[in-house]
Write an enzyme that holds these catalytic residues in place. Structure first.
Site, PDB file in Angstrom:
ATOM      1  N   SER A 138       0.847  -1.199   0.000  1.00 24.87           N
ATOM      2  CA  SER A 138       0.000   0.000   0.000  1.00 24.87           C
ATOM      3  C   SER A 138       0.879   1.244   0.000  1.00 24.87           C
ATOM      4  CB  SER A 138      -0.883   0.023   1.249  1.00 24.87           C
ATOM      5  OG  SER A 138      -1.506   1.292   1.387  1.00 24.87           O
ATOM      6  N   TYR A 151      -1.435  -0.326  10.751  1.00 28.81           N
ATOM      7  CA  TYR A 151      -1.720  -0.691   9.352  1.00 28.81           C
ATOM      8  C   TYR A 151      -0.584  -0.215   8.456  1.00 28.81           C
ATOM      9  CZ  TYR A 151      -3.677  -0.992   4.711  1.00 28.81           C
ATOM     10  OH  TYR A 151      -3.850  -1.278   3.376  1.00 28.81           O
TER      11      TYR A 151
HETATM   12  P1  NDP Z   1     -11.591  -6.256   0.916  1.00 30.76           P
HETATM   13  O1  NDP Z   1     -12.022  -6.008   2.326  1.00 30.76           O
HETATM   14  O2  NDP Z   1     -12.576  -5.994  -0.168  1.00 30.76           O
HETATM   15  O3  NDP Z   1     -11.017  -7.736   0.772  1.00 30.76           O
HETATM   16  C1  NDP Z   1     -10.141  -8.262   1.729  1.00 30.76           C
HETATM   17  C2  NDP Z   1      -9.942  -9.744   1.469  1.00 30.76           C
HETATM   18  O4  NDP Z   1      -9.000 -10.256   2.451  1.00 30.76           O
HETATM   19  C3  NDP Z   1     -11.214 -10.544   1.620  1.00 30.76           C
HETATM   20  O5  NDP Z   1     -11.298 -11.493   0.589  1.00 30.76           O
HETATM   21  C4  NDP Z   1     -11.055 -11.225   2.966  1.00 30.76           C
HETATM   22  O6  NDP Z   1     -11.696 -12.498   2.952  1.00 30.76           O
HETATM   23  C5  NDP Z   1      -9.543 -11.430   3.022  1.00 30.76           C
HETATM   24  N1  NDP Z   1      -9.106 -11.619   4.411  1.00 30.76           N
HETATM   25  C6  NDP Z   1      -9.036 -10.689   5.391  1.00 30.76           C
HETATM   26  N2  NDP Z   1      -8.664 -11.267   6.547  1.00 30.76           N
HETATM   27  C7  NDP Z   1      -8.510 -12.592   6.290  1.00 30.76           C
HETATM   28  C8  NDP Z   1      -8.176 -13.728   7.094  1.00 30.76           C
HETATM   29  N3  NDP Z   1      -7.883 -13.616   8.407  1.00 30.76           N
HETATM   30  N4  NDP Z   1      -8.121 -14.938   6.504  1.00 30.76           N
HETATM   31  C9  NDP Z   1      -8.392 -15.062   5.178  1.00 30.76           C
HETATM   32  N5  NDP Z   1      -8.715 -14.051   4.383  1.00 30.76           N
HETATM   33  C10 NDP Z   1      -8.787 -12.820   4.940  1.00 30.76           C
HETATM   34  O7  NDP Z   1     -10.284  -5.319   0.727  1.00 30.76           O
HETATM   35  P2  NDP Z   1      -9.347  -5.010  -0.523  1.00 30.76           P
HETATM   36  O8  NDP Z   1      -9.667  -5.852  -1.684  1.00 30.76           O
HETATM   37  O9  NDP Z   1      -9.317  -3.536  -0.685  1.00 30.76           O
HETATM   38  O10 NDP Z   1      -7.949  -5.421   0.122  1.00 30.76           O
HETATM   39  C11 NDP Z   1      -7.050  -6.342  -0.461  1.00 30.76           C
HETATM   40  C12 NDP Z   1      -5.641  -5.901  -0.108  1.00 30.76           C
HETATM   41  O11 NDP Z   1      -5.391  -4.625  -0.688  1.00 30.76           O
HETATM   42  C13 NDP Z   1      -5.360  -5.762   1.382  1.00 30.76           C
HETATM   43  O12 NDP Z   1      -4.098  -6.327   1.669  1.00 30.76           O
HETATM   44  C14 NDP Z   1      -5.317  -4.248   1.588  1.00 30.76           C
HETATM   45  O13 NDP Z   1      -4.472  -3.884   2.655  1.00 30.76           O
HETATM   46  C15 NDP Z   1      -4.747  -3.807   0.257  1.00 30.76           C
HETATM   47  N6  NDP Z   1      -4.993  -2.408  -0.082  1.00 30.76           N
HETATM   48  C16 NDP Z   1      -6.267  -1.919  -0.197  1.00 30.76           C
HETATM   49  C17 NDP Z   1      -6.473  -0.590  -0.513  1.00 30.76           C
HETATM   50  C18 NDP Z   1      -7.829  -0.002  -0.617  1.00 30.76           C
HETATM   51  O14 NDP Z   1      -7.938   1.255  -0.669  1.00 30.76           O
HETATM   52  N7  NDP Z   1      -8.897  -0.794  -0.676  1.00 30.76           N
HETATM   53  C19 NDP Z   1      -5.348   0.326  -0.739  1.00 30.76           C
HETATM   54  C20 NDP Z   1      -4.055  -0.295  -0.639  1.00 30.76           C
HETATM   55  C21 NDP Z   1      -3.899  -1.599  -0.317  1.00 30.76           C
HETATM   56  P3  NDP Z   1     -12.678 -13.053   4.107  1.00 30.76           P
HETATM   57  O15 NDP Z   1     -13.240 -11.881   4.832  1.00 30.76           O
HETATM   58  O16 NDP Z   1     -13.696 -13.869   3.349  1.00 30.76           O
HETATM   59  O17 NDP Z   1     -11.795 -13.900   4.949  1.00 30.76           O
HETATM   60  C1  8X3 Z   2      -4.618   4.899   1.115  1.00 27.17           C
HETATM   61  C2  8X3 Z   2      -4.305   3.474   0.942  1.00 27.17           C
HETATM   62  O1  8X3 Z   2      -4.074   1.207   2.120  1.00 27.17           O
HETATM   63  O2  8X3 Z   2      -4.210   3.188   3.511  1.00 27.17           O
HETATM   64  O3  8X3 Z   2      -5.728   5.244   0.315  1.00 27.17           O
HETATM   65  O4  8X3 Z   2      -6.179   2.423   2.387  1.00 27.17           O
HETATM   66  S1  8X3 Z   2      -4.712   2.529   2.308  1.00 27.17           S
END
Ligand code: NDP
Ligand code: 8X3
Length: 251
Positions: A138, A151
């Site tokens: 991120s 985070y």
């Molecule tokens: P979502 O909340 O839409 O998806 C998160 C996913 O992670 C879900 O499929 C969830 O599955 C899975 N997950 C979370 N905890 C667990 C666990 N303990 N075990 C298994 N699976 C888990 O978020 P995003 O798609 O936005 O996030 C994906 C990645 O992108 C993350 O690493 C986030 O930090 C990163 N990111 C997101 C940004 C944003 O602005 N959205 C920006 C920068 C980075 P389930 O709940 O079914 O277990």
């Molecule tokens: C900032 C990115 O990962 O902190 O928009 O949500 S994150």
């Protein structure tokens, strides 16, 4: 005919991970799709086909469940060519001095420990197949915002661990990329704040990136010629930037 390649995508039940599975499959890949919500994994299989998607329902913080899921991979899905380290979350936006230690532990266990453990377990097959690792870090790992605390720290670790893998995998043919997105509209903010209203408020008028934007980027990187490695890639919506220096003025 080119051989079908297999990706192992964590966090495939929502947002970036779900879009990634759908995009990879649409482009001829097979995917192991992971997450804790079985019904969403089942929906992916129903939509895309059991020959294209293998659902692996487990909590990434549970190393034994992870081992069992890897051991249970059907033959067609066991040869992993691409690991997408995507599962992750943020909990809380409070200043450190008001934060909840359980939230901090959850983020460290999910965003740091689980990613490291899974990567270590899949490295042998990735090396054997001269595969690739793409991690979703991120911009929070590079630019700090108030309330980012653990985070942001976990994502700095993700960004840096991924680059460090690149050094250790030198000469193996395994490609490693750290994708570092800014604002992407997914369930992430709903999970972080627990409020649909706060989530809608954050994204309103921002024209944020979508999970599909990141999935398309992952596909592009995954399908580059094998001699080419993108080390790190930072993306933001046009309406977001990284300026944020504040000055607290004394009376
Ligand atoms: P979502 O909340 O839409 O998806 C998160 C996913 O992670 C879900 O499929 C969830 O599955 C899975 N997950 C979370 N905890 C667990 C666990 N303990 N075990 C298994 N699976 C888990 O978020 P995003 O798609 O936005 O996030 C994906 C990645 O992108 C993350 O690493 C986030 O930090 C990163 N990111 C997101 C940004 C944003 O602005 N959205 C920006 C920068 C980075 P389930 O709940 O079914 O277990
Ligand atoms: C900032 C990115 O990962 O902190 O928009 O949500 S994150």
């Amino acid at each position: 005919m080119t051989q079908t390649r297999t990706a192992f995508v964590t966090g495939a039940t929502a947002g970036i991970g779900e879009a990634t599975v759908r995009t990879l499959v649409a482009n001829g890949w097979r995917c192991v799709a992971t997450g804790r919500r079985q019904e969403r994994l089942d929906a992916l299989v129903a939509d895309l086909g059991a020959d294209k998607v293998h659902p692996a329902c487990f909590d990434v913080r549970d190393a034994d469940a992870m081992d069992a899921a890897i051991a249970a991979l059907p033959e067609d899905f066991a040869g992993i060519d691409l690991l997408v380290n995507n599962a992750g979350l943020a909990q809380g936006l409070s200043p450190a001095q008001e934060s909840n230690l359980d939230d901090w532990q959850t983020m460290i266990d999910t965003n740091v420990t689980a990613m490291v453990v899974l990567t270590r377990k899949l490295l042998p097959v990735l090396i054997e197949r001269k595969g690739a690792i793409i991690a979703i870090g991120s911009v929070a790992g590079s630019y700090i915002y108030p309330g980012g605390n653990v985070y942001a720290g976990s994502k700095a670790f993700a960004n840096h661990f991924t680059l460090a893998l690149r050094a250790d995998l030198h000469g193996t043919g395994v490609r490693v990329t750290s994708i570092e997105p800014g604002m992407v509209e997914t369930e992430f903010t709903l999970v972080r704040t627990g409020s649909q209203e706060a989530s809608d408020d954050l994204y309103r008028g921002a024209n944020p990136m979508t999970g599909q934007d990141i999935a398309d980027t992952i596909l592009w990187i995954a399908q580059l010629p094998p001699h080419l490695n993108i080390n790190r890639l930072e993306l933001m919506p046009v309406n977001q930037d990284f300026a944020g220096f504040r000055v607290a003025r004394e009376p």
